[in-house]
Motif scaffolding. Sequence first.
Motif, PDB file in Angstrom:
ATOM      1  N   LEU A 154      -5.250  -4.553  22.782  1.00  0.00           N
ATOM      2  CA  LEU A 154      -5.439  -3.640  23.923  1.00  0.00           C
ATOM      3  C   LEU A 154      -6.458  -4.227  24.891  1.00  0.00           C
ATOM      4  O   LEU A 154      -6.258  -4.228  26.108  1.00  0.00           O
ATOM      5  CB  LEU A 154      -5.912  -2.280  23.393  1.00  0.00           C
ATOM      6  N   ILE A 155      -7.552  -4.729  24.331  1.00  0.00           N
ATOM      7  CA  ILE A 155      -8.580  -5.324  25.189  1.00  0.00           C
ATOM      8  C   ILE A 155      -8.027  -6.554  25.908  1.00  0.00           C
ATOM      9  O   ILE A 155      -8.250  -6.746  27.098  1.00  0.00           O
ATOM     10  CB  ILE A 155      -9.823  -5.710  24.357  1.00  0.00           C
ATOM     11  N   PHE A 156      -7.262  -7.368  25.182  1.00  0.00           N
ATOM     12  CA  PHE A 156      -6.695  -8.549  25.844  1.00  0.00           C
ATOM     13  C   PHE A 156      -5.704  -8.144  26.926  1.00  0.00           C
ATOM     14  O   PHE A 156      -5.707  -8.687  28.023  1.00  0.00           O
ATOM     15  CB  PHE A 156      -6.008  -9.467  24.831  1.00  0.00           C
ATOM     16  N   GLY A 157      -4.871  -7.146  26.612  1.00  0.00           N
ATOM     17  CA  GLY A 157      -3.855  -6.728  27.564  1.00  0.00           C
ATOM     18  C   GLY A 157      -4.453  -6.141  28.831  1.00  0.00           C
ATOM     19  O   GLY A 157      -4.014  -6.457  29.931  1.00  0.00           O
ATOM     20  N   VAL A 158      -5.471  -5.299  28.686  1.00  0.00           N
ATOM     21  CA  VAL A 158      -6.016  -4.595  29.856  1.00  0.00           C
ATOM     22  C   VAL A 158      -7.131  -5.399  30.520  1.00  0.00           C
ATOM     23  O   VAL A 158      -7.127  -5.600  31.728  1.00  0.00           O
ATOM     24  CB  VAL A 158      -6.520  -3.192  29.448  1.00  0.00           C
ATOM     25  N   LEU A 159      -8.085  -5.877  29.724  1.00  0.00           N
ATOM     26  CA  LEU A 159      -9.232  -6.577  30.308  1.00  0.00           C
ATOM     27  C   LEU A 159      -9.001  -8.079  30.459  1.00  0.00           C
ATOM     28  O   LEU A 159      -9.754  -8.752  31.141  1.00  0.00           O
ATOM     29  CB  LEU A 159     -10.497  -6.363  29.457  1.00  0.00           C
ATOM     30  N   GLY A 160      -7.980  -8.588  29.743  1.00  0.00           N
ATOM     31  CA  GLY A 160      -7.722 -10.023  29.812  1.00  0.00           C
ATOM     32  C   GLY A 160      -8.774 -10.846  29.089  1.00  0.00           C
ATOM     33  O   GLY A 160      -8.994 -12.004  29.403  1.00  0.00           O
ATOM     34  N   VAL A 161      -9.439 -10.236  28.108  1.00  0.00           N
ATOM     35  CA  VAL A 161     -10.513 -10.919  27.398  1.00  0.00           C
ATOM     36  C   VAL A 161     -10.161 -11.009  25.920  1.00  0.00           C
ATOM     37  O   VAL A 161      -9.714 -10.038  25.322  1.00  0.00           O
ATOM     38  CB  VAL A 161     -11.841 -10.137  27.537  1.00  0.00           C
ATOM     39  N   ILE A 162     -10.346 -12.196  25.333  1.00  0.00           N
ATOM     40  CA  ILE A 162     -10.280 -12.301  23.880  1.00  0.00           C
ATOM     41  C   ILE A 162     -11.643 -11.869  23.377  1.00  0.00           C
ATOM     42  O   ILE A 162     -12.618 -12.594  23.529  1.00  0.00           O
ATOM     43  CB  ILE A 162     -10.018 -13.752  23.426  1.00  0.00           C
ATOM     44  N   ASN A 163     -11.729 -10.671  22.835  1.00  0.00           N
ATOM     45  CA  ASN A 163     -13.024 -10.132  22.457  1.00  0.00           C
ATOM     46  C   ASN A 163     -13.363 -10.526  21.025  1.00  0.00           C
ATOM     47  O   ASN A 163     -12.989  -9.850  20.083  1.00  0.00           O
ATOM     48  CB  ASN A 163     -12.991  -8.614  22.607  1.00  0.00           C
ATOM     49  N   LEU A 164     -14.115 -11.604  20.892  1.00  0.00           N
ATOM     50  CA  LEU A 164     -14.416 -12.108  19.546  1.00  0.00           C
ATOM     51  C   LEU A 164     -15.544 -11.331  18.875  1.00  0.00           C
ATOM     52  O   LEU A 164     -15.959 -11.672  17.778  1.00  0.00           O
ATOM     53  CB  LEU A 164     -14.746 -13.601  19.595  1.00  0.00           C
ATOM     54  N   SER A 165     -16.032 -10.263  19.524  1.00  0.00           N
ATOM     55  CA  SER A 165     -16.997  -9.408  18.827  1.00  0.00           C
ATOM     56  C   SER A 165     -16.286  -8.242  18.145  1.00  0.00           C
ATOM     57  O   SER A 165     -16.915  -7.411  17.507  1.00  0.00           O
ATOM     58  CB  SER A 165     -18.057  -8.879  19.806  1.00  0.00           C
ATOM     59  N   HIS A 166     -14.961  -8.185  18.271  1.00  0.00           N
ATOM     60  CA  HIS A 166     -14.221  -7.056  17.715  1.00  0.00           C
ATOM     61  C   HIS A 166     -14.393  -6.966  16.197  1.00  0.00           C
ATOM     62  O   HIS A 166     -14.470  -5.870  15.635  1.00  0.00           O
ATOM     63  CB  HIS A 166     -12.739  -7.178  18.081  1.00  0.00           C
ATOM     64  N   GLY A 167     -14.469  -8.116  15.533  1.00  0.00           N
ATOM     65  CA  GLY A 167     -14.678  -8.122  14.082  1.00  0.00           C
ATOM     66  C   GLY A 167     -16.035  -7.524  13.720  1.00  0.00           C
ATOM     67  O   GLY A 167     -16.154  -6.758  12.759  1.00  0.00           O
ATOM     68  N   ALA A 168     -17.054  -7.863  14.492  1.00  0.00           N
ATOM     69  CA  ALA A 168     -18.392  -7.347  14.209  1.00  0.00           C
ATOM     70  C   ALA A 168     -18.450  -5.842  14.474  1.00  0.00           C
ATOM     71  O   ALA A 168     -19.080  -5.090  13.735  1.00  0.00           O
ATOM     72  CB  ALA A 168     -19.422  -8.088  15.048  1.00  0.00           C
ATOM     73  N   VAL A 169     -17.764  -5.404  15.540  1.00  0.00           N
ATOM     74  CA  VAL A 169     -17.732  -3.976  15.864  1.00  0.00           C
ATOM     75  C   VAL A 169     -17.055  -3.201  14.736  1.00  0.00           C
ATOM     76  O   VAL A 169     -17.505  -2.122  14.333  1.00  0.00           O
ATOM     77  CB  VAL A 169     -16.990  -3.759  17.201  1.00  0.00           C
ATOM     78  N   PHE A 170     -15.995  -3.769  14.204  1.00  0.00           N
ATOM     79  CA  PHE A 170     -15.274  -3.203  13.053  1.00  0.00           C
ATOM     80  C   PHE A 170     -16.217  -3.048  11.860  1.00  0.00           C
ATOM     81  O   PHE A 170     -16.274  -2.005  11.203  1.00  0.00           O
ATOM     82  CB  PHE A 170     -14.109  -4.159  12.775  1.00  0.00           C
ATOM     83  N   MET A 171     -17.028  -4.069  11.621  1.00  0.00           N
ATOM     84  CA  MET A 171     -17.971  -4.048  10.500  1.00  0.00           C
ATOM     85  C   MET A 171     -19.054  -3.005  10.736  1.00  0.00           C
ATOM     86  O   MET A 171     -19.396  -2.234   9.829  1.00  0.00           O
ATOM     87  CB  MET A 171     -18.549  -5.458  10.355  1.00  0.00           C
ATOM     88  N   VAL A 172     -19.579  -2.942  11.960  1.00  0.00           N
ATOM     89  CA  VAL A 172     -20.638  -1.972  12.265  1.00  0.00           C
ATOM     90  C   VAL A 172     -20.110  -0.543  12.080  1.00  0.00           C
ATOM     91  O   VAL A 172     -20.813   0.324  11.540  1.00  0.00           O
ATOM     92  CB  VAL A 172     -21.168  -2.176  13.706  1.00  0.00           C
ATOM     93  N   GLY A 173     -18.864  -0.291  12.482  1.00  0.00           N
ATOM     94  CA  GLY A 173     -18.268   1.029  12.289  1.00  0.00           C
ATOM     95  C   GLY A 173     -18.248   1.426  10.825  1.00  0.00           C
ATOM     96  O   GLY A 173     -18.588   2.560  10.466  1.00  0.00           O
ATOM     97  N   ALA A 174     -17.885   0.479   9.977  1.00  0.00           N
ATOM     98  CA  ALA A 174     -17.838   0.761   8.542  1.00  0.00           C
ATOM     99  C   ALA A 174     -19.235   1.076   8.011  1.00  0.00           C
ATOM    100  O   ALA A 174     -19.421   2.020   7.232  1.00  0.00           O
ATOM    101  CB  ALA A 174     -17.240  -0.437   7.800  1.00  0.00           C
ATOM    102  N   TYR A 175     -20.228   0.310   8.460  1.00  0.00           N
ATOM    103  CA  TYR A 175     -21.604   0.573   8.012  1.00  0.00           C
ATOM    104  C   TYR A 175     -22.098   1.929   8.504  1.00  0.00           C
ATOM    105  O   TYR A 175     -22.775   2.655   7.764  1.00  0.00           O
ATOM    106  CB  TYR A 175     -22.544  -0.543   8.491  1.00  0.00           C
ATOM    107  N   ALA A 176     -21.771   2.263   9.766  1.00  0.00           N
ATOM    108  CA  ALA A 176     -22.195   3.555  10.311  1.00  0.00           C
ATOM    109  C   ALA A 176     -21.617   4.682   9.467  1.00  0.00           C
ATOM    110  O   ALA A 176     -22.315   5.650   9.132  1.00  0.00           O
ATOM    111  CB  ALA A 176     -21.741   3.673  11.767  1.00  0.00           C
ATOM    112  N   ALA A 177     -20.341   4.545   9.106  1.00  0.00           N
ATOM    113  CA  ALA A 177     -19.700   5.590   8.305  1.00  0.00           C
ATOM    114  C   ALA A 177     -20.349   5.682   6.928  1.00  0.00           C
ATOM    115  O   ALA A 177     -20.600   6.782   6.418  1.00  0.00           O
ATOM    116  CB  ALA A 177     -18.211   5.280   8.168  1.00  0.00           C
ATOM    117  N   GLU A 178     -20.647   4.537   6.348  1.00  0.00           N
ATOM    118  CA  GLU A 178     -21.269   4.540   5.014  1.00  0.00           C
ATOM    119  C   GLU A 178     -22.627   5.229   5.067  1.00  0.00           C
ATOM    120  O   GLU A 178     -22.976   6.022   4.185  1.00  0.00           O
ATOM    121  CB  GLU A 178     -21.414   3.088   4.521  1.00  0.00           C
TER     122      GLU A 178
END
Lengths: 289, 293
Positions: B25-49
């Motif tokens: 979605l980010i690539f399609g709309v913003l045209g950016v390969i967002n290589l922080s997406h993995g870290a954001v995914f990890m932070v979400g899991a930690y926040a939930a924990e």
Amino acid sequence: MTVAWFGTFWDVYSNLVLSVGTNALLALSIWLTLACGMLSIANAAFMAIGAYASALLTLNFGWPFPVALAAGMAAPALMAFLIGRPTLRLSGVYLAMATLAFGEVVRIVLLNTDRVTGGALGLNGIPQLTRWWHVALALAVTLAVLWRMRRSRIGRAFEAIKEDETAAGLMGIDVAGYKMLAFVLGAAIAGLAGALNAHLTFFIGPGEYGFDRAVEILTMAILGGIGSLTGPVVGAVILTLLPELLRALQNFRLVFNGLILVLIVLFLPRGIWDTERLRRWAGIVRRQA
Amino acid sequence: MLAQQLVNALSLGCVYALFALGFTLIFGVLGVINLSHGAVFMVGAYAAEQAVSHLGLPLWGALIVAFAFSGVLGLVIDLLVLRPLRARNAPHLIPMIATIGVGIILTNAIQGIFGAQNIRFPEQLVSNRTISVEGIDVTALELGIILLSFMLMALLLLALKKTQLGRALRAIAESPRAAYLLGINVEGLFYLTSFVAAGLGGIAGVLIGLYSNALFPLMGKSMLEKGIAVIILGGMGDMRGALIGGLFLGLAEVLSVAYVGSSMRDAVAFGLLFLILLIRPRGLFGTLMERKV
């Protein structure tokens, strides 16, 4: 007195100083493809191929070091030539992703061919044959070759391709050929760095040549600035020494590594060694004087 | 045996798809390969924990926390890093490099705070009941992952297809400049995209954390590599492609572990990816963005 001081310093920091040299070679290897307008992040993989090829030769067959170094350059160059034809048709992010995938394939192959490469345990007991002047000489020769090349027909062709590939092709420049040249030569330089590094560290393992290393190499070049040959070298020096300087921050020091990368991209888009800005500053100083 | 593997593959593939959906979605709309997406995914899991262990939230609460926390994080990244680069009209590789830096910051900050060791969600968070249908065992977790993922993906695809907002987003994907001239609030939709994409990443983080029963700072890295594989497989920027690519990768991994050996799992994924790039770089559904003189 001074000699004794230097002796102690060298005992402690010689590996760090020589790492600066091999990292500078790596930064120059990716500079070469960037200068031709390609974002190829396969250099960590080429480094791995060079490191393993040369280390296997000295370790198992006792080949003389210079020959092993040559093999460490030839093996990745050959590999680059083989994958270059299909890969270099891609451009932009597609090329970045393809080379990234290639890097992972190499890492996983190294991991799973236990009998030759030692698998996850890596290669141990590599003879420490790299001397300081080997690294210095390799860096000097690489810089000289690249410097000469920039000012030649090849360098101008690279520049034209970087600015506008289509236009360069229409002007009669052999775009595919020059791209292949940059790719293969970059692979050879990365392989040389890998071979020198392997004979410096006693041990190599597949984990050292993964995504992180690829990103680190790219970061060094971007951080220093790819507008000149000095840029990547400056970037390599900074990025190699930074973790040592930030040692006091302990667990959080890599946070600053990331922060510095983001800040550079945001505020110094041409990198630290931006020749135009430096010239401007020099101009200001001269006027004041 | 095969049917059982297919169920495992489906639940794993669903999480991959969910992660890749935000990425694409980010690539399609913003045209950016967002290589922080993995870290954001990890932070979400930690926040939930953290929300579960300190506030005692139930699972649905944890998922909402992950979505909101990651979403806001994505928004902040957009505001602080991507927006200035957009304003400068930086070439598309520059934001990619900047997001590498963001990923390094987040991963190491979490590692500095929580340590590098694995942490876990409390066991009672998910029922450990198993449903057996004709000899195929499906755990409540697997079933939940499949249902939730499909629901979220259907919601997103429907929103993109049917609503005014979705039409605006697709217009931006086509050409931000033309969309702007048509009076679409392009910047606002960029923020929204960053928020939703990151939020989906956070939910995927919780699901993977439950599925593999481990959270660790580097969990985002392998996921990011898989996300890259998925969106290349499916075609960059294409939603259906992310869905099918995710399921396909899950299938390829599970089957290669079952029939080839666990060490070759990643080799299969990346070998496949490399082949796809050589043969059909646009992926299964994507269109190659190329300048034709």
